[in-house]
Design an enzyme around this catalytic site. Structure first.
Site, PDB file in Angstrom:
ATOM      1  N   GLU A 289      49.324 117.710 108.642  1.00  0.00           N
ATOM      2  CA  GLU A 289      48.811 117.330 109.948  1.00  0.00           C
ATOM      3  C   GLU A 289      47.311 117.566 110.058  1.00  0.00           C
ATOM      4  O   GLU A 289      46.628 116.916 110.843  1.00  0.00           O
ATOM      5  CB  GLU A 289      49.544 118.132 111.041  1.00  0.00           C
ATOM      6  CG  GLU A 289      50.249 117.241 112.040  1.00  0.00           C
ATOM      7  CD  GLU A 289      51.111 117.993 113.033  1.00  0.00           C
ATOM      8  OE1 GLU A 289      52.261 117.585 113.197  1.00  0.00           O
ATOM      9  OE2 GLU A 289      50.660 118.978 113.639  1.00  0.00           O
ATOM     10  N   HIS A 310      66.118 120.748  88.178  1.00  0.00           N
ATOM     11  CA  HIS A 310      67.277 119.947  87.783  1.00  0.00           C
ATOM     12  C   HIS A 310      67.382 118.665  88.606  1.00  0.00           C
ATOM     13  O   HIS A 310      68.395 117.981  88.562  1.00  0.00           O
ATOM     14  CB  HIS A 310      68.552 120.792  87.905  1.00  0.00           C
ATOM     15  CG  HIS A 310      68.503 121.983  86.984  1.00  0.00           C
ATOM     16  ND1 HIS A 310      69.159 122.020  85.775  1.00  0.00           N
ATOM     17  CD2 HIS A 310      67.822 123.161  87.085  1.00  0.00           C
ATOM     18  CE1 HIS A 310      68.899 123.186  85.180  1.00  0.00           C
ATOM     19  NE2 HIS A 310      68.090 123.885  85.956  1.00  0.00           N
ATOM     20  N   LYS A 424      56.063 108.607 119.410  1.00  0.00           N
ATOM     21  CA  LYS A 424      56.477 109.035 120.755  1.00  0.00           C
ATOM     22  C   LYS A 424      56.350 107.878 121.741  1.00  0.00           C
ATOM     23  O   LYS A 424      57.247 107.638 122.540  1.00  0.00           O
ATOM     24  CB  LYS A 424      55.598 110.201 121.233  1.00  0.00           C
ATOM     25  CG  LYS A 424      55.798 111.483 120.453  1.00  0.00           C
ATOM     26  CD  LYS A 424      54.980 112.609 121.066  1.00  0.00           C
ATOM     27  CE  LYS A 424      54.945 113.815 120.165  1.00  0.00           C
ATOM     28  NZ  LYS A 424      53.967 114.808 120.565  1.00  0.00           N
TER      29      LYS A 424
HETATM   30  O1  PA5 Z   1      50.967 121.399 115.355  1.00  0.00           O
HETATM   31  C1  PA5 Z   1      51.224 120.794 116.371  1.00  0.00           C
HETATM   32  O2  PA5 Z   1      50.410 120.670 117.280  1.00  0.00           O
HETATM   33  C2  PA5 Z   1      52.578 120.170 116.585  1.00  0.00           C
HETATM   34  O3  PA5 Z   1      53.399 120.324 115.486  1.00  0.00           O
HETATM   35  C3  PA5 Z   1      53.257 120.824 117.766  1.00  0.00           C
HETATM   36  O4  PA5 Z   1      53.373 122.189 117.531  1.00  0.00           O
HETATM   37  C4  PA5 Z   1      54.625 120.220 118.022  1.00  0.00           C
HETATM   38  O5  PA5 Z   1      54.507 118.840 118.207  1.00  0.00           O
HETATM   39  C5  PA5 Z   1      55.265 120.843 119.236  1.00  0.00           C
HETATM   40  O6  PA5 Z   1      54.449 120.708 120.356  1.00  0.00           O
HETATM   41  P1  PA5 Z   1      54.682 121.559 121.649  1.00  0.00           P
HETATM   42  O7  PA5 Z   1      54.523 122.989 121.309  1.00  0.00           O
HETATM   43  O8  PA5 Z   1      53.654 121.081 122.621  1.00  0.00           O
HETATM   44  O9  PA5 Z   1      56.088 121.266 122.118  1.00  0.00           O
END
Ligand code: PA5
Length: 447
Positions: A289, A310, A424
């Protein structure tokens, strides 16, 4: 006190040592950029000094709430996804007895997870498991609006209130969310739940050392003080005052970027300890990310060895040469198992008799690494003295700091994730969420 180590000499056959060393200045600059907050994403640097800023009093607050859940609950459900889930799961799995959930002698509640998927069977089976059990809920969502955890929270809050009554349920729910504006904050304040705040300047994937990770880890019975202590030691050892030759975060960031430049587009995080599986999942999110944007970024993959030798061993040994490996090795296991002698030696394994199983595993590790090196796979190695809270704390902070440096070396903003929104929007449009009417027609026409 021993430290975790980074060993990069197995990269030099692919990238010249001088090339790595010549990046000294760029890495130092990237590290300084993090400190000064002068580049993209500077409003998300709350994690940088989090270990040294975490006070003993704050840890006591977390421990107190954890103890109240420990005393009341048989099971605690951690609700969250992505950065609001993976850190806690990674640490708890790395430190737990592999069969802890089956043990009758456990002192702490079993931790289970929800809100990390929308599997109907998963949720049904979880709700069945929780029937007639006293369970607690830790609901973690920074935004408070993420669909997966919000869905799970509604289901489980309803169940808990039905089982315990609304008043008693309040004592069994803790929410970890933003300071003031998210839907979960508003709900938690209205219901008067216990809460912890996720600071605005800490992104999900950098939040494991905040209450997001610390509360579930404490409920599982692990020492969050040692975890923070370990992280703090690497915060100091990767500070801007530390020269490149001693700064393992800067070295890791440079080595992987130089490998990327010569076409090694995939980094495989390798472990020889099944307990580290979720550390790799957490790491995949952290780097995926943070760096996968603007058409750039190493693809973070992971394998558990020897299990995956394996299944994926062939590809790694012989497939397209676009990979490098980062191997996490653990110097000392926490237990001893000696391989026995058999008089008849029918399985032919008496040559191993008297050896520790870990010694056999280590030879598998060395043999694999040499084979992969011979097969053209550059390697970085991270050595942890053992699996405990202190060294897991070191490892987590090391990866976070290196990720910040690495993202800046790559030239991206390591602290945003614009790409996550695309699915989303489509999902909301397909589900007819109010205010998505315009997109709804268009997306449905494409099915
Ligand atoms: O790293 C990030 O920002 C995302 O992985 C969020 O943690 C994830 O989408 C969850 O978001 P939230 O804590 O707002 O529910």
């Amino acid at each position: 006190m021993e430290n975790m180590k980074l060993i990069i000499d197995k990269v030099y056959g692919f990238v010249d040592k001088k090339v790595i060393e010549n990046n000294n200045f760029a890495a130092q600059k990237a590290n300084e950029t993090l400190h000064k907050g002068t580049d993209k994403g500077s409003d998300f640097l709350g994690w940088l000094h989090l270990p040294s800023k975490t006070s003993a009093n704050f840890l006591s607050e977390i421990e107190n709430i954890a103890n109240s859940l420990i005393q009341q609950c048989e099971v605690v459900v951690c609700i969250g996804i992505g950065g609001s889930y993976l850190g806690a799961k990674a640490v708890i799995d790395a430190l737990s007895n592999s069969f802890d959930w089956l043990s009758r002698e456990r002192k702490n509640p079993v931790i289970v997870y929800a809100g990390q998927n929308i599997g109907e069977d998963y949720l049904f089976e979880l709700q069945s498991l929780l029937k007639n059990k006293i369970f607690g809920i830790i609901c973690i969502s920074k935004s408070g609006t993420t669909t997966e955890p919000a869905l799970a929270f509604r289901l489980l809050k309803t169940q808990l209130e039905q089982q315990q009554g609304a008043a008693a349920a309040k004592d069994l729910i803790v929410c970890i969310t933003d300071k003031s504006h998210g839907a979960l904050r508003i709900l938690a304040d209205k219901e008067k739940y216990k809460t912890f705040t996720i600071e605005d300047n800490i992104g999900g994937r950098f939040s494991v050392l905040s209450p997001v990770g610390l509360l579930p880890i404490a409920v599982a019975g692990f020492d969050i003080r040692k975890l923070i202590e370990g992280a703090k030691s690497i915060e100091t050892q990767t500070d801007i005052s530390v020269p490149f030759e001693n700064n393992i975060a800067a070295q890791y960031a440079v080595a992987r970027n130089e490998l990327y430049r010569i076409g090694k587009k995939i980094e495989i995080l390798v472990n020889f300890h099944p307990k580290l599986h979720y550390i790799a999942e957490w790491w995949k999110q952290l780097y995926g990310e943070s760096e996968g944007k603007e058409g750039k970024g190493i693809f973070p993959a992971a394998v558990d060895f020897t299990t995956d030798l394996h299944s994926m061993g062939q590809w790694i040994q012989d497939g397209e040469r676009t990979i490098f490996e980062t191997v996490i090795t653990v110097k000392n296991p926490n237990h001893t198992t000696i391989f026995p002698t058999w008089d008849e030696n029918l399985d032919g394994l008496n040559f191993l008799a008297g050896k520790r199983v870990d010694n056999i595993n280590k030879m598998a590790e060395l043999g694999t690494m040499i084979a992969h090196l011979d097969g053209g796979v550059p390697q970085l190695k991270i050595e942890l003295p053992r699996l405990d809270e202190y060294y897991i704390g070191q490892l987590l902070y090391f990866f976070e700091r290196a990720c910040g440096i690495s993202g800046y070396l790559l030239g991206v903003n390591p602290f945003d994730q614009p790409g996550v929104e695309a699915y989303k929007k489509n999902m909301f449009a397909l589900l007819d969420k109010p205010s998505f009417e315009a997109q709804s027609k268009e997306i449905k026409s494409r099915i």
